[in-house]
Design an enzyme around this catalytic site. Structure first.
Site, PDB file in Angstrom:
ATOM      1  N   GLY A 111     -79.137 -13.499  41.804  1.00 16.38           N
ATOM      2  CA  GLY A 111     -78.094 -14.254  42.496  1.00 16.38           C
ATOM      3  C   GLY A 111     -76.701 -13.714  42.198  1.00 16.38           C
ATOM      4  O   GLY A 111     -75.787 -13.881  43.010  1.00 16.38           O
ATOM      5  N   GLU A 134     -85.703 -10.344  40.856  1.00 14.19           N
ATOM      6  CA  GLU A 134     -86.508 -11.537  41.172  1.00 14.19           C
ATOM      7  C   GLU A 134     -88.005 -11.243  41.173  1.00 14.19           C
ATOM      8  O   GLU A 134     -88.820 -12.067  40.760  1.00 14.19           O
ATOM      9  CB  GLU A 134     -86.098 -12.122  42.537  1.00 14.19           C
ATOM     10  CG  GLU A 134     -84.730 -12.787  42.552  1.00 14.19           C
ATOM     11  CD  GLU A 134     -83.580 -11.841  42.861  1.00 14.19           C
ATOM     12  OE1 GLU A 134     -83.765 -10.609  42.778  1.00 14.19           O
ATOM     13  OE2 GLU A 134     -82.484 -12.344  43.182  1.00 14.19           O
TER      14      GLU A 134
HETATM   15  N1  DAK Z   1     -81.003 -18.009  33.663  1.00 12.53           N
HETATM   16  C1  DAK Z   1     -80.953 -18.779  32.561  1.00 12.53           C
HETATM   17  N2  DAK Z   1     -80.589 -18.311  31.342  1.00 12.53           N
HETATM   18  C2  DAK Z   1     -80.250 -17.010  31.249  1.00 12.53           C
HETATM   19  C3  DAK Z   1     -80.269 -16.146  32.366  1.00 12.53           C
HETATM   20  C4  DAK Z   1     -80.655 -16.691  33.639  1.00 12.53           C
HETATM   21  N3  DAK Z   1     -80.670 -15.982  34.767  1.00 12.53           N
HETATM   22  N4  DAK Z   1     -79.896 -14.931  31.956  1.00 12.53           N
HETATM   23  C5  DAK Z   1     -79.643 -15.021  30.640  1.00 12.53           C
HETATM   24  N5  DAK Z   1     -79.854 -16.281  30.210  1.00 12.53           N
HETATM   25  C6  DAK Z   1     -79.731 -16.805  28.847  1.00 12.53           C
HETATM   26  C7  DAK Z   1     -80.862 -16.322  27.955  1.00 12.53           C
HETATM   27  O1  DAK Z   1     -82.000 -17.096  28.147  1.00 12.53           O
HETATM   28  C8  DAK Z   1     -80.235 -16.477  26.589  1.00 12.53           C
HETATM   29  O2  DAK Z   1     -80.299 -17.831  26.221  1.00 12.53           O
HETATM   30  P1  DAK Z   1     -80.653 -18.256  24.679  1.00 12.53           P
HETATM   31  O3  DAK Z   1     -81.970 -17.633  24.389  1.00 12.53           O
HETATM   32  O4  DAK Z   1     -79.522 -17.655  23.869  1.00 12.53           O
HETATM   33  O5  DAK Z   1     -80.637 -19.742  24.722  1.00 12.53           O
HETATM   34  C9  DAK Z   1     -78.767 -16.132  26.832  1.00 12.53           C
HETATM   35  O6  DAK Z   1     -78.555 -16.273  28.235  1.00 12.53           O
HETATM   36  C10 DAK Z   1     -78.430 -14.707  26.460  1.00 12.53           C
HETATM   37  O7  DAK Z   1     -79.364 -13.854  27.121  1.00 12.53           O
HETATM   38  P2  DAK Z   1     -80.165 -12.688  26.364  1.00 12.53           P
HETATM   39  O8  DAK Z   1     -80.421 -13.060  24.952  1.00 12.53           O
HETATM   40  O9  DAK Z   1     -81.346 -12.347  27.222  1.00 12.53           O
HETATM   41  O10 DAK Z   1     -79.074 -11.520  26.385  1.00 12.53           O
HETATM   42  P3  DAK Z   1     -79.315  -9.961  26.463  1.00 12.53           P
HETATM   43  O11 DAK Z   1     -77.982  -9.348  26.262  1.00 12.53           O
HETATM   44  O12 DAK Z   1     -80.428  -9.542  25.539  1.00 12.53           O
HETATM   45  O13 DAK Z   1     -79.812  -9.682  27.957  1.00 12.53           O
HETATM   46  C11 DAK Z   1     -79.756  -9.946  30.363  1.00 12.53           C
HETATM   47  C12 DAK Z   1     -78.953  -9.936  29.040  1.00 12.53           C
HETATM   48  C13 DAK Z   1     -78.788 -10.398  31.461  1.00 12.53           C
HETATM   49  C14 DAK Z   1     -80.257  -8.521  30.680  1.00 12.53           C
HETATM   50  C15 DAK Z   1     -80.973 -10.895  30.221  1.00 12.53           C
HETATM   51  O14 DAK Z   1     -80.492 -12.143  29.774  1.00 12.53           O
HETATM   52  C16 DAK Z   1     -81.709 -11.096  31.494  1.00 12.53           C
HETATM   53  O15 DAK Z   1     -82.530 -10.246  31.902  1.00 12.53           O
HETATM   54  N6  DAK Z   1     -81.455 -12.235  32.147  1.00 12.53           N
HETATM   55  C17 DAK Z   1     -82.207 -12.662  33.328  1.00 12.53           C
HETATM   56  C18 DAK Z   1     -81.829 -11.832  34.512  1.00 12.53           C
HETATM   57  C19 DAK Z   1     -82.603 -12.221  35.736  1.00 12.53           C
HETATM   58  O16 DAK Z   1     -83.798 -12.114  35.803  1.00 12.53           O
HETATM   59  N7  DAK Z   1     -81.855 -12.671  36.675  1.00 12.53           N
HETATM   60  C20 DAK Z   1     -82.406 -12.996  37.996  1.00 12.53           C
HETATM   61  C21 DAK Z   1     -82.714 -14.441  37.984  1.00 12.53           C
HETATM   62  S1  DAK Z   1     -83.596 -14.867  39.429  1.00 12.53           S
HETATM   63  C22 DAK Z   1     -83.239 -19.236  45.411  1.00 12.53           C
HETATM   64  C23 DAK Z   1     -82.073 -18.573  45.553  1.00 12.53           C
HETATM   65  C24 DAK Z   1     -81.729 -17.603  44.645  1.00 12.53           C
HETATM   66  C25 DAK Z   1     -82.570 -17.297  43.609  1.00 12.53           C
HETATM   67  C26 DAK Z   1     -83.755 -17.974  43.478  1.00 12.53           C
HETATM   68  C27 DAK Z   1     -84.104 -18.946  44.380  1.00 12.53           C
HETATM   69  N8  DAK Z   1     -83.580 -20.186  46.363  1.00 12.53           N
HETATM   70  C28 DAK Z   1     -82.665 -20.405  47.426  1.00 12.53           C
HETATM   71  C29 DAK Z   1     -84.758 -20.916  46.302  1.00 12.53           C
HETATM   72  C30 DAK Z   1     -82.154 -16.301  42.683  1.00 12.53           C
HETATM   73  C31 DAK Z   1     -82.945 -15.942  41.691  1.00 12.53           C
HETATM   74  C32 DAK Z   1     -82.444 -15.177  40.577  1.00 12.53           C
HETATM   75  O17 DAK Z   1     -81.282 -14.824  40.454  1.00 12.53           O
END
Ligand code: DAK
Length: 260
Positions: A111, A134
């Site tokens: 997002g 995603e």
């Molecule tokens: N959501 C919730 N928490 C998140 C997060 C996220 N997207 N990204 C990071 N955090 C949180 C982590 O869980 C962690 O929390 P604690 O464990 O400290 O409580 C904290 O932020 C720090 O993250 P990291 O410890 O992982 O930090 P790093 O530096 O090691 O890594 C990172 C940073 C950004 C590479 C990693 O956090 C990561 O991969 N994050 C997730 C990225 C991701 O997968 N993003 C895509 C999300 S899916 C929809 C519309 C839109 C969408 C879906 C549906 N509809 C209309 C139905 C969109 C979907 C997406 O965006």
């Protein structure tokens, strides 16, 4: 509206919206999306706002995607309203008659990349990271990523990113046309503000017409789109700004546009 998850300010005609949920890498939950929608609506309506910058507070993230913890257990009706609000917000930013720049200071994933693509331009810090991860979560982009990414970088590159979930750095994002400009981290905001001020000094009406022609001409036939452009430029000739811009050129002075 009182904002908890964004910082909102207006200075010298430039509005800045900074995502500010440092504990979750500025991930977008429903509340943050509502705040973004509200702040973008204010920017659209407020005549003092001439241009808009979206960025992330802190040094690590722009927006690391939708909030996975909140999304995990959403029921279909909740997902639907999250989806609608997200799409409406992106479209509001994309089509508002004022220019917008995403100043991408760190992670812009899922997002996050989708929000940057709703802006008119993307300026990135050398530390910025983009991607549509995603698929790694068993879903696909949901705020227009499948559509805007393909339009910006071409279908092949969009499929490469969306089907693999791979992340790319700012330089690669620049090479494929996702990002307009790349700056050292410490220069990003100054350079973005400087550019936004430059845009803000131009004719607001011409900016509005240019965005209108591009946004609404893109998906229709070239003949219809050229006709749309004709209507837009014809309207420019009814403005003080057109007279001022051309007079200023001929009088060898800087124009003073009023947006009328
Ligand atoms: N959501 C919730 N928490 C998140 C997060 C996220 N997207 N990204 C990071 N955090 C949180 C982590 O869980 C962690 O929390 P604690 O464990 O400290 O409580 C904290 O932020 C720090 O993250 P990291 O410890 O992982 O930090 P790093 O530096 O090691 O890594 C990172 C940073 C950004 C590479 C990693 O956090 C990561 O991969 N994050 C997730 C990225 C991701 O997968 N993003 C895509 C999300 S899916 C929809 C519309 C839109 C969408 C879906 C549906 N509809 C209309 C139905 C969109 C979907 C997406 O965006």
């Amino acid at each position: 509206m009182e904002y908890k998850n964004i910082l909102f300010s207006v200075e010298e005609g430039i509005a800045t919206i900074a995502f500010n949920r440092p504990k979750a890498m500025n991930a977008m939950n429903g509340e943050t999306m509502e705040e973004l929608y509200d702040a973008a609506s204010v920017c659209k309506k407020d005549s003092a706002v001439k241009a808009l910058i979206l960025t992330g507070a802190g040094e690590k993230a722009f927006v690391a995607g939708a909030d996975i913890a909140q999304m995990q257990n959403m029921k279909p009706a909740e997902i639907l309203s999250f989806m609608e609000l997200g799409h409406e917000t992106m479209r509001l930013i994309e089509t508002m008659p004022k220019p917008s720049i995403a100043a991408v200071n760190g992670y812009a994933l899922g997002g996050g990349t989708e929000i940057t693509m709703a802006c008119d331009m993307r300026f990135a810090s050398e530390k910025a990271v983009f991607g549509q991860p995603e698929i790694l979560l068993g879903i696909i982009p949901g705020w227009g990523g499948t559509q805007r990414l393909a339009r910006l970088v071409g279908m092949g590159r969009a499929k490469e990113l969306i089907l693999s979930g791979e992340q790319i750095n700012a330089q690669r994002a620049f090479e494929i046309g996702l990002v307009n400009r790349v700056y050292p981290p410490e220069a990003l905001m100054d350079e973005t503000r400087k550019f936004a001020r430059k845009l803000a000094a131009l004719s607001g009406f011409a900016t509005k017409m240019a965005k209108h022609a591009i946004n609404y001409g893109y998906d229709i036939s070239i003949d219809s789109a050229n006709r749309l452009e004709m209507q837009c430029i014809a309207q420019c000739f009814s403005t003080d700004d057109q007279k001022e811009g051309m007079s200023a050129f001929l009088e060898k002075r800087k124009p003073a546009f009023t947006g009328r």
